[in-house]
Design an enzyme around this catalytic site. Structure first.
Site, PDB file in Angstrom:
ATOM      1  CG  HIS A 108     -27.606 -36.367 -51.614  1.00 57.30           C
ATOM      2  ND1 HIS A 108     -27.988 -37.224 -52.627  1.00 57.30           N
ATOM      3  CD2 HIS A 108     -28.755 -35.893 -51.078  1.00 57.30           C
ATOM      4  CE1 HIS A 108     -29.313 -37.274 -52.674  1.00 57.30           C
ATOM      5  NE2 HIS A 108     -29.793 -36.481 -51.760  1.00 57.30           N
ATOM      6  NE  ARG A 143     -30.431 -38.053 -56.763  1.00 62.41           N
ATOM      7  CZ  ARG A 143     -30.351 -37.348 -57.891  1.00 62.41           C
ATOM      8  NH1 ARG A 143     -31.291 -36.452 -58.177  1.00 62.41           N
ATOM      9  NH2 ARG A 143     -29.351 -37.535 -58.726  1.00 62.41           N
ATOM     10  NE  ARG A 203     -31.950 -43.642 -54.661  1.00 61.31           N
ATOM     11  CZ  ARG A 203     -30.897 -42.849 -54.885  1.00 61.31           C
ATOM     12  NH1 ARG A 203     -29.891 -43.291 -55.628  1.00 61.31           N
ATOM     13  NH2 ARG A 203     -30.854 -41.631 -54.401  1.00 61.31           N
ATOM     14  CD  GLU A 242     -26.585 -47.601 -55.785  1.00 64.32           C
ATOM     15  OE1 GLU A 242     -26.373 -46.403 -55.562  1.00 64.32           O
ATOM     16  OE2 GLU A 242     -27.381 -48.299 -55.123  1.00 64.32           O
ATOM     17  CG  ASN A 246     -22.971 -40.365 -59.414  1.00 61.33           C
ATOM     18  OD1 ASN A 246     -22.414 -40.160 -60.484  1.00 61.33           O
ATOM     19  ND2 ASN A 246     -24.123 -39.801 -59.102  1.00 61.33           N
ATOM     20  CG  ASP A 247     -22.858 -44.712 -54.294  1.00 60.17           C
ATOM     21  OD1 ASP A 247     -21.944 -44.135 -53.682  1.00 60.17           O
ATOM     22  OD2 ASP A 247     -24.050 -44.633 -53.967  1.00 60.17           O
ATOM     23  NE  ARG A 296     -21.247 -40.090 -53.601  1.00 57.95           N
ATOM     24  CZ  ARG A 296     -22.400 -40.463 -54.128  1.00 57.95           C
ATOM     25  NH1 ARG A 296     -22.420 -40.900 -55.356  1.00 57.95           N
ATOM     26  NH2 ARG A 296     -23.517 -40.385 -53.456  1.00 57.95           N
ATOM     27  CB  CYS A 338     -29.990 -43.215 -62.845  1.00 60.51           C
ATOM     28  SG  CYS A 338     -29.643 -44.383 -61.519  1.00 60.51           S
TER      29      CYS A 338
END
Length: 755
Positions: free
Chosen positions: A362, A469, A505, A603, A626-627, A637, A674
Site C-alpha cells: 500500500h 482511497r 471506495r 478483485e 493489483n489484488d 504482493r 483502477c
C-alpha cells in the site's frame, strides 16, 4: 536434535557479522555431530571461486586463502550438483583434489552439503572424520537441515556484513538490490524512521550536545525505575518473596554500576542516548541468549523488556522535541507506513526506501500516487547505519546506491534531468483528449487518497477519479474520523473535481492496511478480515461513512460509491441495503440528494466468475488488478521472496481481465480498471482493445498513457490483443508489447541501464 538446531540458529542470528556467524556454525556443528572437522567454503562472486572461510579441525591459517573453482574438487562437485556428497574415503573419488596446507590429509570420511538461498549456491558446509566410514542417514539429514536453516541467515550476513564494512569507508561504493516500488530517481540525504521502541531498529548517530542526551537518558531511566517500583509494590502480596525479589534484580540491572553505567559512558563518548542504549542492551541480550542453561537464557527476555521500556521513554522525549528533516530527504525504515509519509513536508521528501514490503504494498501505491521514487524489499540494507548519508534511490530498477562515485552520481543526475524533460514535453498533452489515431475515445481518470493528489491530477488532465482511497484519512489519524470530519474531507475532493465524477471506495482496511487504533491480527490477513467484510461486520462504521459521502455530494452530484473486496452476491446485497438505508435516513432528515451510481470492485477470482451477476445489480464494475493478480497467481504482493512471480501480464490475469470486460458489455454496464496495470502504457493498450470504458491510474502515469494511446490505432491494439491472448508465456507477452512501444517511438523511461 531440534533443540540443538534451534540453539545453533539462535546463536548465528545473534552474530554481529558473517565471520562470527561462520565461526559459530563450524564450532557448533562439529560438536553437535561429534565429528573431528567442520568447515565452510563460501563462493566469492568476484572470482567465482569457493573460498575456505571457516574451520574447526583444519589449519585456520589458510582461512581466506585456500580456494577451489566451480566443479573443482569435492567441494566444487557438491556445489555443481547442488546436493550432498557422502564418501567413505574421499581420496579415492575421481573429483578429489588435495588442497595444500589446510591439513585434511588425515581425514578420510567426507560429507558436504550445499548452502542454497533462493536458488543461489552460496557455499558448501563440510564435515570430515579420520575413520573411513560413510556418515549415516541421521548425520546427513541433520547437516542438510542445518544448511537449509542457515542459508537465509548467511545470505543476509554476507550482504550486510560487506555493506557495513564498506560504509566505514565512504569512498567505497555499494549497491543494495530491492524491488521497484515507484518509478523515478532520487538523490538525497537519509532520515531513518524507527518503529516504536524497537531496540534492533535504532539508527547510529553522533551528537554534539552530550549533556542533553545524558539528561534525557537519566530521566528515562528514572521513569522506568519508578514504574518497576510501582509494579513491585502492587504485586507484593500476590507473589512469593523469591519471585518478588526479581524486581530488585531489574532495578539492579538499570543501576549506574551495571547497564545504566555502560550506556552513560557511551553517551559521554558522543553517541546519542537511543543508540547507546540499543548497543549496550543488544550486547547483553546476546550474551544471555548464548547461555546453555535455559533459565539464564530466558533472562534475555527480561533484559530486552527493560531496554524497550527505557527506549519508549526516550522516544517520547524526542517526539516532544522539534524534529527536523533534510531538504532532499530520503525516508528509510524497516516497514514504512502511510502515516510516516504524512509526517514529512512534501516539498522535502524526494525518495523512499523500505526494508520490507513489495512493489504492490500500500505504501508503494501511495508513493506512486505522490510521484516519489521508491525501493521496497531492500532486506539486506543496514538501514540503521544510514542516518544523514547521501544515497541514490533507483525506483526503476529497485536498487539503492551508497557512496556512489562521481561518475555514477552524474549518470543518475542525467536520468533525473531526462525524466523532467520528458515530463515537460508531455505537458502539451494535458488538454488533448485520450483518443486513438482512428478516433476511439478512452477516458483517463486518476487514483487519489490525499489532497495533494488533487492539483497534480488536474494539472495532468484527469477526466475524473476512478478510485478515491477513503482509508487514507483513516490511516493518518489516531482514531476513527467522525461523520462530520469525513463529510468535510469528501466534500473537498468532490468540489475539487466537480463536475468530473469521483468514485469513492468504502473503507478498505485489512491486508497490508492496518489502522493503528483498530488492529487486525491474523495469520493470513490477505485472505482474512478485510475490505467489505470488516465494514459489514461493523455497520456503524459503514453507515457513518456512506452518510458522510451522501451529505458531501449534496448540490454537486458527481459522487460514485464503490464496494471493495466483494466475493459473493450476499455481500453485495447487504452493502446495497445499508447504502439504501443511509439514503432513506438522510431523506427523513431533509436531505434532497439522489442516490449516486454504485459499483463493485472485481478483485477476487469468485467475482470474475460472477461478474455478470454482479453487473446486473450495480451501475458499474471496476477491476482492482493489483489484488486480482495477487489472488489469481497466489502471490503475496508484500513478500519480496516471491515478487518475481507477481506479473500483471500473466496469461491467466489477461484472460480474467477480458472475461470481466465481456461480462460488463453483455449486461450493458461500463467497466473500468483502477489497478497499477492501467497506468502502464503497455497494459493500457490491452485494456483499450478489451473494451474497458475507463482507465484510472496515478497522476504521474497519465501523460505517458495518453501519449501511447494517441500514437496508435484502435484496430492495431485489437490485433496485438489477439496475438498476446494466444500466448502461453508472460515473457512473450511482454516482449510483444515492448516491441509495439518501440515501433511507435514510445520511450520507456528508466529502462536504460545505469551501472
Amino acid at each position: 536434535m531440534l533443540e540443538t538446531l534451534r540453539q545453533i540458529v539462535q546463536e548465528v542470528n545473534a552474530a554481529e557479522g558473517l565471520n562470527e556467524a561462520l565461526d559459530i556454525i563450524v564450532r557448533r556443528v562439529r560438536d553437535a555431530m561429534g565429528t573431528e572437522v567442520c568447515s565452510v567454503y563460501m563462493r566469492d562472486p568476484a572470482s567465482d571461486r569457493y573460498i575456505f572461510r571457516a574451520t574447526e579441525g583444519l589449519n585456520k591459517d589458510e582461512v581466506g586463502h585456500a580456494s577451489l573453482a566451480p566443479g573443482e574438487g569435492l567441494v566444487g562437485l557438491v556445489a555443481a550438483r547442488e546436493e550432498p556428497v557422502n564418501l567413505e574415503d574421499a581420496e579415492t573419488h575421481p573429483s578429489f583434489q588435495f588442497l595444500q596446507g589446510i591439513g585434511e590429509e588425515a581425514f578420510h570420511a567426507f560429507l558436504g552439503v550445499p548452502i542454497i538461498h533462493q536458488r543461489d549456491v552460496l557455499g558448501v558446509l563440510v564435515v570430515q572424520q579420520a575413520q573411513r566410514r560413510r556418515f549415516d542417514e541421521d548425520d546427513e539429514a541433520f547437516l542438510v537441515t542445518m544448511s537449509a536453516q542457515l542459508a537465509g541467515v548467511i545470505a543476509h550476513a554476507q550482504v550486510t556484513g560487506a555493506v557495513q564494512e564498506e560504509l566505514l569507508d565512504a569512498a567505497t561504493p555499494a549497491k543494495i538490490s530491492g524491488i521497484a516500488g515507484a518509478p523515478g530517481i532520487a538523490i538525497g540525504t537519509v532520515a531513518v524512521v524507527s518503529p516504536g521502541a524497537d531496540l534492533y531498529a535504532v539508527p547510529r548517530r553522533m551528537v554534539e550536545n552530550r549533556r542533553a542526551e545524558l539528561r534525557a537518558f537519566r530521566e528515562a531511566l528514572s521513569a522506568v525505575q519508578t514504574d518497576i517500583r510501582s509494579v513491585s509494590e502492587n504485586l507484593r502480596g500476590e507473589m512469593s518473596p523469591e519471585d518478588h525479589a526479581l524486581f530488585d534484580v531489574y532495578l539492579g540491572i538499570l543501576d549506574d554500576s551495571a547497564i545504566g553505567g555502560e550506556v552513560a559512558a557511551m553517551i559521554k563518548a558522543g553517541h546519542w542516548a537511543q543508540g547507546a542504549l540499543s548497543h549496550v542492551m543488544i550486547q547483553h541480550i546476546r550474551h544471555f541468549e548464548r547461555m546453555e542453561h535455559s533459565y539464564l537464557r530466558e533472562r534475555a527476555v527480561d533484559v530486552k523488556d527493560l531496554g524497550t521500556r527505557v527506549l519508549a521513554y526516550l522516544q517520547a522525549h524526542e517526539t516532544r522535541s522539534e524534529q527536523s528533516y533534510p531538504d532532499q530527504c530520503v525516508l528509510v525504515g524497516e516497514e514504512l507506513t502511510a502515516s510516516a509519509l504524512g509526517e514529512i513536508p512534501r516539498d522535502k521528501l524526494v525518495g523512499l526506501i523500505s526494508v520490507r514490503g513489495s512493489g504492490n504494498s500500500h505504501v508503494a501505491i501511495l508513493a506512486r500516487a505522490m510521484g516519489i521514487p521508491t525501493v521496497m524489499g531492500a532486506v539486506d540494507l543496514p538501514y540503521a547505519r544510514l542516518q544523514d548519508r547521501e544515497v541514490i534511490v533507483d525506483g526503476y530498477r529497485g536498487a539503492v546506491h551508497l557512496n556512489p562515485p562521481p561518475e555514477v552520481r552524474q549518470r543518475f543526475q542525467n536520468l533525473v534531468d531526462e525524466d523532467r524533460a520528458i515530463t515537460k514535453d508531455l505537458e502539451s498533452l494535458r488538454d488533448l483528449p485520450c483518443e486513438t489515431l482512428d478516433g476511439h475515445r478512452l477516458p483517463l481518470w486518476v487514483n487519489t487518497g490525499l489532497m495533494v493528489d488533487v492539483s497534480r491530477s488536474l494539472e495532468q488532465g484527469a477526466e475524473g477519479v476512478g478510485l478515491y482511497r477513503t482509508e487514507v484519512p483513516f490511516l493518518l489519524r489516531d482514531r476513527f474520523p467522525s461523520e462530520e470530519e469525513q463529510r468535510q474531507i469528501y466534500r473537498e475532493q468532490l468540489e475539487a473535481f466537480a463536475p468530473r465524477p469521483v468514485t469513492m471506495r468504502t473503507l478498505d482496511i485489512g491486508g497490508d492496511k492496518a489502522l493503528p487504533y483498530f488492529p487486525i491480527e491474523e495469520d493470513n490477513p490477505f485472505l482474512g478480515w478485510r475490505g467489505i467484510r470488516v465494514t459489514l461486520d461493523h455497520p456503524e462504521i459503514f453507515l457513518a461513512q456512506v452518510r458522510a459521502m451522501l451529505k458531501a455530494n449534496e448540490g454537486l452530484g458527481n459522487l460514485r460509491i464503490m464496494l471493495p473486496m466483494v466475493s459473493n452476491l450476499a455481500e453485495l446485497e447487504e452493502g446495497l441495503s445499508l447504502i439504501g438505508r443511509s439514503h432513506q435516513e438522510l431523506q427523513q432528515e431533509g436531505f434532497r440528494g439522489s442516490l449516486p451510481p454504485i459499483g463493485v470492485m472485481v478483485e477476487v477470482p469468485s467475482a470474475v466468475y460472477q461478474a455478470r451477476a454482479l453487473a446486473r445489480r450495480v451501475d458499474f464494475l471496476s477491476v482492482g488488478s493489483n489484488d486480482l493478480t495477487q489472488y489469481l497467481l497466489a502471490v503475496d504482493r508484500n513478500n519480496a521472496r516471491v515478487a518475481e512471480l507477481y506479473h500483471s501480464f500473466h496469461p491467466a490475469v489477461l484472460q480474467a481481465l477480458q472475461a470481466v470486460a465481456e461480462a460488463g458489455r453483455l449486461e450493458g454496464r461500463p467497466v473500468g480498471i483502477c489497478g497499477e496495470l492501467a497506468g502502464d502504457p503497455m497494459g493500457a493498450v490491452l485494456m483499450l482493445a478489451m473494451g474497458y470504458t475507463m482507465l484510472s491510474m496515478n497522476a504521474t502515469s497519465l501523460p505517458r498513457v495518453k501519449q501511447a494511446l494517441r500514437k496508435l490505432a484502435y484496430t492495431e491494439a485489437c490485433d496485438v490483443l489477439a496475438e498476446v491472448m494466444g500466448m502461453e508465456d508472460t515473457d512473450l507477452v511482454v516482449e510483444r508489447l515492448e516491441r509495439l512501444m518501440r515501433e511507435h517511438g514510445l520511450h520507456q523511461v528508466g529502462r536504460s541501464s545505469v551501472s
